[in-house]
Design an enzyme around this catalytic site. Structure first.
Site: not given
Length: 419
Positions: A22-23, A93, A117, A122-126, A306, A328
């Site tokens: 999936k990932n 996500r 989920c 769950r930031p997206i700053d990077q 996971d 995590i």
């Protein structure tokens, strides 16, 4: 409303065919936007996240033909809009991979903040940092991300934290950029390697995927006209490995890459299970109550976050007291409240949970809080005495293809019921 009804206890025995990861698949599909042509993708997991991904791509102008339930032909030559459908991108996500791909291909994109989920912040700053270093302008307003660039130019990008999503997204945005991009402190998960292999098959020049330094030499275009098969899913394989241990069963997993499972294998052996590595398959069996153990989740090649809930089921039945440290996600222990309804003795606080092993779990109505918690509850229902009803199946269906059929094939008494 649908629910899974599981009656136990059952000792799981037999063979399970592991599907595509999936990932990896949810990143490879947006990566097709970089191709000015057609390509065929095989071994796609037939799950809801993949169906939504395909729907988003079609809204952007891609033409998708389903050859069978796990294979598509996709033509991305005629992208017609740079506005992704907000109602769809907010559902999971991995929709943020559209940003990197569309910035590279079209120079701009408008996309909703990603969903998925609820595992904590769950930031997206990077991701944004990487895009801006490459020359993009990124703004976030009212739940929408706006990104644009006249030209992306390769540069060094240092990840302040190890982030799978940001590593892949910067990789996508750098593939067609001018010059060379070097990602330092990159994540090393198998699906990052798979995305890089897919892009290289289509004409990209990516080196070092799977290490902490990835070098991307920008190319003028990706050619397509190739077929690619998605890597087997290490998390699905790990789920069934731990199910075999929890139920004191004997399960062989076919179509898996055993090297990707080394951290799970080591822990299974530590708690008293047995593992037989056959190259492209792995057999796991256990004939006694598992021993206690301490677990700390870490980025690959460490123990995967996971698989933490699935391991939690095993440790709730272990002989002695175990501790899991979740490094995590801060909200990954929501499933422990449901396990305690089934007779487990778990105390969770923050990123740490203490599991006092019990001899038996007992069936109860339980609710899945996220994708992996849902899979863990299926294992719990299989090992528990009596009947367990599992609700919120939309979480499970995001990442497991026909989970009830695969469990039923190895002996579980499980059925999906519509209410």
């Amino acid at each position: 409303m649908e629910k899974l009804v599981v009656t136990g206890p059952t000792s799981l025995k037999g063979d399970v065919l592991i599907g595509g990861a999936k990932n990896a698949a949810v990143a490879i599909l947006p990566a097709t936007l970089l191709i000015d042509g057609e390509c065929t993708i095989e071994n796609l997991p037939n799950i809801s996240d993949i169906k939504i991904s395909c729907e988003i791509l079609e809204k952007l102008g891609a033409k998708i033909t389903w050859i069978d339930k796990n294979t598509i032909k996709i033509d991305t030559r005629h992208i017609t809009t740079t506005k992704a459908p907000l109602d769809l991108t907010s559902k999971f996500r991995a929709s943020y991979y559209i940003i990197g791909a569309m910035l590279s291909r079209m120079g701009e994109i408008e996309v909703g903040m990603p969903g998925g989920c609820k595992l904590g912040a769950r930031p997206i700053d990077q991701h944004i940092k990487g895009f801006e270093l490459l020359g993009a302008e990124v703004t976030v307003e009212k739940g929408t991300i706006y990104a644009k660039s006249k030209e992306l130019v390769g540069c060094p990008v240092y990840m302040d934290i190890v982030s799978v999503g940001a590593t892949i997204n910067v990789m996508l945005s750098a593939v067609l950029a001018k010059g060379t991009t070097i990602i330092d402190n990159a994540a090393k998960e198998p699906h990052i390697v798979d995305v890089a292999n897919f892009l290289n098959t289509m004409g990209a020049d990516i080196r070092g995927a799977g290490t902490d330094v990835i070098k991307i030499n920008g190319v003028e275009k990706l050619h397509g006209n190739a077929t690619y098969s998605v890597v087997p899913d290490q998390i699905e394989a790990g789920t069934f490995m731990l199910a075999a241990v929890a139920t004191q069963g004997n399960v062989t997993l076919k179509n898996c890459i055993t090297k990707h499972l080394e951290s799970i294998t080591a822990k299974i052996i530590e708690i008293g299970g047995n593992v037989e590595d056959n190259g492209d398959s792995i057999r796991v069996w256990c004939d006694k109550r598992p021993r206690k153990a301490n677990i700390k989740t870490l980025p690959y090649p460490g123990f995967p976050t996971d698989l933490q809930p699935q391991m939690g089921i095993v440790l709730s039945l272990a002989d002695g007291t175990s501790i899991i440290n979740e490094s995590i996600w801060e909200s990954r222990f929501q499933y422990t409240e449901e396990l305690n309804k089934m007779g487990a003795k778990i105390t969770a606080q923050g990123k740490t949970a203490v599991f006092e092993g019990v001899e038996n779990l007992y069936g109860a109505p339980v609710y899945s809080s996220d994708l992996r918690a849902g899979a863990a509850l299926v294992i719990a229902g299989t090992v528990a005495h009596g009947t367990t009803e599992i609700f919120n199946l939309e979480h499970i269906d995001r990442g497991y293809e026909n989970i009830e059929e695969k469990f039923r094939k190895i002996g579980a008494n499980i059925q999906r019921i519509k209410e």
